[in-house]
Write an enzyme that holds these catalytic residues in place. Structure first.
Site, short mmCIF file in Angstrom:
data_model
loop_
_atom_site.label_atom_id
_atom_site.label_comp_id
_atom_site.label_asym_id
_atom_site.label_seq_id
_atom_site.Cartn_x
_atom_site.Cartn_y
_atom_site.Cartn_z
N ASP A 281 1.90 1.01 -7.50
CA ASP A 281 2.57 0.15 -6.52
C ASP A 281 1.58 -0.90 -6.04
O ASP A 281 0.59 -0.57 -5.38
CB ASP A 281 3.06 1.01 -5.35
CG ASP A 281 3.89 0.23 -4.34
OD1 ASP A 281 3.79 -1.01 -4.31
OD2 ASP A 281 4.62 0.87 -3.56
N HIS A 282 1.84 -2.15 -6.38
CA HIS A 282 0.88 -3.21 -6.08
C HIS A 282 0.77 -3.52 -4.58
O HIS A 282 -0.12 -4.25 -4.16
CB HIS A 282 1.22 -4.48 -6.84
CG HIS A 282 0.03 -5.23 -7.34
ND1 HIS A 282 -1.22 -5.11 -6.78
CD2 HIS A 282 -0.12 -6.13 -8.35
CE1 HIS A 282 -2.08 -5.89 -7.40
NE2 HIS A 282 -1.45 -6.52 -8.37
N ARG A 283 1.68 -2.98 -3.77
CA ARG A 283 1.52 -3.13 -2.32
C ARG A 283 0.38 -2.25 -1.82
O ARG A 283 -0.26 -2.54 -0.81
CB ARG A 283 2.81 -2.73 -1.60
CG ARG A 283 4.01 -3.59 -1.91
CD ARG A 283 5.27 -3.01 -1.31
NE ARG A 283 5.57 -1.67 -1.84
CZ ARG A 283 6.61 -0.93 -1.47
NH1 ARG A 283 7.46 -1.40 -0.55
NH2 ARG A 283 6.81 0.27 -1.98
#
Length: 483
Positions: free
Chosen positions: A453-455
């Site tokens: 998850d790039h967040r």
């Protein structure tokens, strides 16, 4: 999880419980008891399937089964009564608990005008006739009581394998399955099949005995382009196919109802794919030394009685990589706009089962020794294959491994399990030409893919985690120096 209702001193009712994390419904897969059977406190009476898993339900008291309120294959809301128990059998006549109306009542007799005679037995299991004190709304176009009784007798005779008495046998309608404008006659599994296929039973031409709609009639209605086939004789009738996969012999399509675990998987994957910004990175690594370690561990007396395979070493390598890069083990709290760092690792292992893909997890995997991790993996796989994985075992995962290599696949771009930060896909381990110590040699090679998850995880952190896993698999002694 126990949910019950005491309706009198003699009869007690057991309601469909919430078997896991706020689920609102469950499908009754199988009854293990029938009316008249004696049950004891803690005895499993049925198996149900929720959106997460198949679960066995125990009865919380002793007695004799009075009535099953729903047949197998019915989806029941949490809180609905599913079984009534006579806890004081042989104590004389007593009013039985009034049955809650089933989702799709079958017997026309239970819907006729007027009250049913006192003590009348149910026409079909799960579709009991209400007590005389219970008012029923007259059905529009309903037949008179004698006609309703005739319909009930025909249905009961069909279930018992006998012909209905000629004096009361209802006429077979020329078009549609509804006699004299009433409710079409069909068994519960056939009604469920029609519902799954979107077929109105009133439009189906019945070919069964005494005007009862059969499974083949529903199939024919679902495939109108197919030429009609004469109804088979009892000696020629083919065994009924499961309602989960419905297909006509000459049909060009198969339609499979999406429900239970498979429905939950689909919803979760769509939600994950369109909520979390996925990034996937890949690395190809020489795992020859890991394969040698696996062979050595299989002979180690400390590993006796547990299954040792490459997945065990890969799982341990990922746990070490998480220990070295703890920020990867986190979750995104959308409501509070917070990143939740996890100081524990519940390691999910994706498992393919007859009910679909499930992801049970090993609780506190970071605390386990290699033998303990091996034992936990073995138990997880066995339970999943047997279809006994509980909802609790699939809740609370933080990071997952999916081993697509068992299918001969090199790698993939896995979708995150909802609520998790990363998932590692392991490809097939193959003998390939590889440059080793300046020379091309045959080596055991695999490709790893890490989606995150790039967040929560930026490219640097994701790359470090994947590189650490690869380094350990290339040089397994790092399990000692890095752990």
């Amino acid at each position: 999880m126990t949910t019950m209702t005491e309706t009198s001193a003699r009869f007690r009712e057991f309601k469909m419980p919430d078997v896991g994390e706020g689920l609102t419904e469950a499908e009754i897969l199988k009854w293990f008891v029938q009316p008249g059977d004696t049950v004891t406190d803690g005895q499993v009476v049925c198996e149900v399937e929720t959106a997460k898993a198949a679960v066995e339900l125990p009865i919380p008291f002793d007695g004799v089964v009075h009535e099953l309120r729903f047949p197998e294959g019915t989806t029941v809301d949490v809180g609905q009564v599913i079984i009534a128990i006579d806890v004081a059998p042989g104590s004389g006549d007593a009013p039985a608990p009034a049955a809650e109306p089933a989702q799709e009542p079958l017997a026309a007799a239970s819907q006729g005008d007027g009250d049913a005679p006192k003590g009348r037995t149910p026409v079909l299991v799960g579709y009991g006739v209400a007590e005389s004190s219970t008012k029923r709304r007259p059905r529009k176009g309903a037949s008179a009581a004698p006609e309703a009784a005739a319909v009930a007798a025909a249905v009961q005779a069909e279930l018992n394998g006998h012909a209905a008495p000629a004096a009361v046998a209802p006429a077979v309608p020329a078009q549609g399955g509804a006699p004299d404008g009433g409710r079409p006659l069909a068994k519960p599994p056939v009604r469920k099949l029609a519902k799954d296929l979107g077929i109105d039973l009133a439009t189906v031409v019945p070919t069964g005995k005494d005007g009862i709609i059969t499974r083949e009639d529903v199939h024919a209605a679902a495939a109108p382009a197919v030429a009609p086939v004469a109804a088979p004789t009892p000696s020629q009738a083919a065994p009924e196919a499961p309602a989960a996969a419905v297909a006509s012999a000459s049909a060009r399509e198969t339609r499979i109802p999406v429900k239970g675990v498979r429905k939950a998987i689909a919803q979760a994957m769509v939600g994950s794919a369109f909520t979390a910004p996925h990034v996937t990175e890949f690395v190809t690594v020489d795992v020859t030394r890991t394969m040698k370690l696996v062979a050595e561990l299989k002979e180690d007396k400390d590993m006796a009685g547990v299954r040792v395979n490459p997945l065990l070493i890969i799982a341990k390598a990922l746990l070490v990589a998480i220990k070295r890069n703890p920020e990867v083990n986190a979750a995104w709290d959308e409501a509070n706009q917070e990143i939740v760092q996890k100081h524990y690792v519940n390691l999910g292992i994706a498992a393919a089962t007859p009910r679909g893909l499930i992801v049970p997890n090993i609780k506190d995997a970071h605390e386990k020794t290699l033998p303990q991790l091996a034992a936990a993996l073995g138990e997880l796989v066995t339970t999943a294959r047997d279809g006994k994985t509980s909802p609790a075992a699939m809740a609370g995962g933080t990071v997952t491994i999916t081993n697509v290599g068992v299918f001969g696949v090199d790698t993939g771009t896995p979708i995150l399990n909802p609520g998790e930060s990363a998932i590692l896909a392991v490809g097939a381990i193959k003998l390939q030409p590889w440059v080793h110590k300046g020379k091309v040699k045959p080596r055991q090679v695999t490709t790893l893919a890490l989606s995150f998850d790039h967040r929560l995880v930026d490219g640097e952190l994701g790359s470090k985690v994947l590189a650490d896993v690869a380094a350990i698999l290339e040089q397994p002694k790092r399990l000692i120096t890095w752990a």
